[in-house]
Design an enzyme around this catalytic site. Structure first.
Site, PDB file in Angstrom:
ATOM      1  CG  ASP A   1      -1.785   1.239   1.405  1.00  0.00           C
ATOM      2  OD1 ASP A   1      -2.308   1.682   0.513  1.00  0.00           O
ATOM      3  OD2 ASP A   1      -1.558   2.032   2.581  1.00  0.00           O
TER       4      ASP A   1
ATOM      5  CG  ASP B   1      -1.966   7.460  -0.078  1.00  0.00           C
ATOM      6  OD1 ASP B   1      -1.022   7.122  -1.074  1.00  0.00           O
ATOM      7  OD2 ASP B   1      -2.991   7.824  -0.536  1.00  0.00           O
TER       8      ASP B   1
ATOM      9  CD  GLU C   1      10.493   7.124  30.034  1.00  0.00           C
ATOM     10  OE1 GLU C   1      11.229   6.730  30.957  1.00  0.00           O
ATOM     11  OE2 GLU C   1       9.302   6.744  30.104  1.00  0.00           O
TER      12      GLU C   1
END
Ligand code: ADP
Ligand code: RBF
Ligand code: MG
Length: 368
Positions: free
Chosen positions: A15, A17, A300
């Site tokens: 695919d 998009d 983090e």
């Protein structure tokens, strides 16, 4: 129970998009700006209503959701020029070029199956493609059936890679194996019909489907094009990471929403610099900490050095040079902590390799 083996495939249908292209940011930017005109406010939580749809269906959903006082056709004619201006800013999803080059260099047949024929033309990717000649969009299997025909492949020999729910439904209805890479965060639980759900294209393991494995992993790490963030160390959740022996010097995500949306959440490593102290090895998590199910993304970094004191407020700079794994959930805090210590070892060893150690001298870490 042994995990059943996946079906073996011989080609890949991608695919466009949301899967190969990072379109979500541009779509939400354009809609956000446009809705102001109607005195409405874009709601990111409704983004799933447009992902994976044809331009017409997505437009109809926006008109309905925001109760716009215009027809879908009027909406399309107003929004199309705004999108056209933005297409040139679309970036590839992390790992998209790597995947395409890998498949191409091993001669694996591949094709694109996009709901949006216009984008295929404008992005100038010259592979077999569907979209322009099918009458119904995803979740109809039509586009996938058509693309398999053009590749001269049985649907059962095709692996589909999709970011949207309608796309996954279409691939399964076409009788194909489907890997989902949800482009919106925290959606993976919705993708139960997919054969596998991964966090980003970086985590795809083609060998699971009988395709050639990636050869670019080095000692459990994936080299990436370095990226850089920095800022004052802020207070985190105060969950007692320090008590666990894993203090993380959190950075604010606010200033970095654009750069963060370009990089998948996950565990990374690199070099960290504190101006008055020096440059240190660093291993970090970026994301929602599935074990704690945070509602905000956090950055983090754990600096691999004993400081014996806090350094809140100090300016921290990070050069992020490699990827280790996606964030995961764990059955217990002990198993999370054990995994983080494993990450630490991987990062410590990898950062000795010239490939990664050279970035210790990166100009970004030197500027004051
Ligand atoms: P918080 O939830 O506020 O982030 P932590 O328990 O994660 O608290 O502790 C992080 C703080 O500990 C950092 O902001 C920093 O000031 C300090 N610190 C001390 N040693 C380290 C280290 N090796 N790596 C990261 N932070 C450290
Ligand atoms: N949190 C998660 O929920 N899942 C993870 O896979 C995960 N991986 C981490 C890896 C590293 C190297 C670090 C430093 C943190 C990671 N965390 C993860 C974040 C952790 O939940 C957070 O730092 C907590 O505050 C630790 O108590
Ligand atoms: Mg912290």
């Amino acid at each position: 129970m042994a995990k059943p083996l996946n079906k073996l495939v011989s080609c890949v249908i991608l695919d466009l998009d949301g899967t190969l292209l990072n379109t979500d940011g541009i779509v939400s930017d354009v809609l956000k700006a446009y809705l102001v005109k109607h005195e409405k406010q874009w709601d990111g939580r409704r983004a799933h209503r447009i992902v994976g749809k044809t331009p017409y269906e997505a437009s109809a959903a926006v008109v309905e959701d925001y109760e716009l006082p215009i027809s879908t056709d009027e909406f399309i004619s107003e929004i199309t020029p705004r999108f056209s201006e933005q297409w040139c800013n679309i970036k590839a999803q992390p790992g998209a070029n790597r995947l395409i080059n890998h498949l191409r260099s091993h001669g694996v047949p591949m094709a694109l199956a996009s709901n949006s024929p216009k984008m295929n033309v404008e992005t100038k990717i010259s592979y077999h493609q569907g979209g322009d000649e099918v009458t119904s969009g995803k979740p109809s299997p039509e586009i996938y059936v058509e693309v398999a025909k053009r590749l001269n492949m049985n649907p059962s020999s095709c692996l589909v890679i999709e970011d949207s729910l309608p796309g996954v439904t279409a691939g399964k209805a076409a009788g194909m194996e489907v890997v989902a890479v949800p482009s919106l965060p925290k959606q993976s639980h919705l993708f139960t019909s997919a054969d596998e759900v991964i966090n980003s294209l970086l985590d795809l393991q083609p060998e699971k489907w009988g395709l050639p494995a990636f050869e670019d992993w080095i000692e459990s790490t994936l080299p990436i094009e370095p990226w850089y963030i920095g800022g004052p160390v802020i207070k985190g959740f105060g969950r007692g990471s320090k008590v666990l022996g894993i203090p993380t010097a959190n950075l604010s995500t606010e200033a970095y929403s654009a750069i963060l949306s370009e990089h998948p959440s996950g565990v990374y490593f690199g070099w960290a610099r504190l101006p008055t102290r020096g440059v240190y090895k660093m291993v970090m998590s970026i994301g929602w900490n599935p074990y704690f199910n945070n509602s905000e993304k956090t950055i983090e970094p754990w600096l691999l050095h004993d400081f014996n004191e806090d350094f809140y407020g100090e300016e921290l700079r990070l050069a992020i040079v490699g990827y280790i794994r996606p964030e995961a959930n764990f059955p217990s805090l002990d198993s999370l902590v054990a995994k983080i210590h494993e990450d630490r070892k991987i990062a410590e060893n990898a950062l000795e390799l010239p490939l990664y150690s050279k970035y210790k001298e990166d100009p970004y870490l030197k500027i004051s």
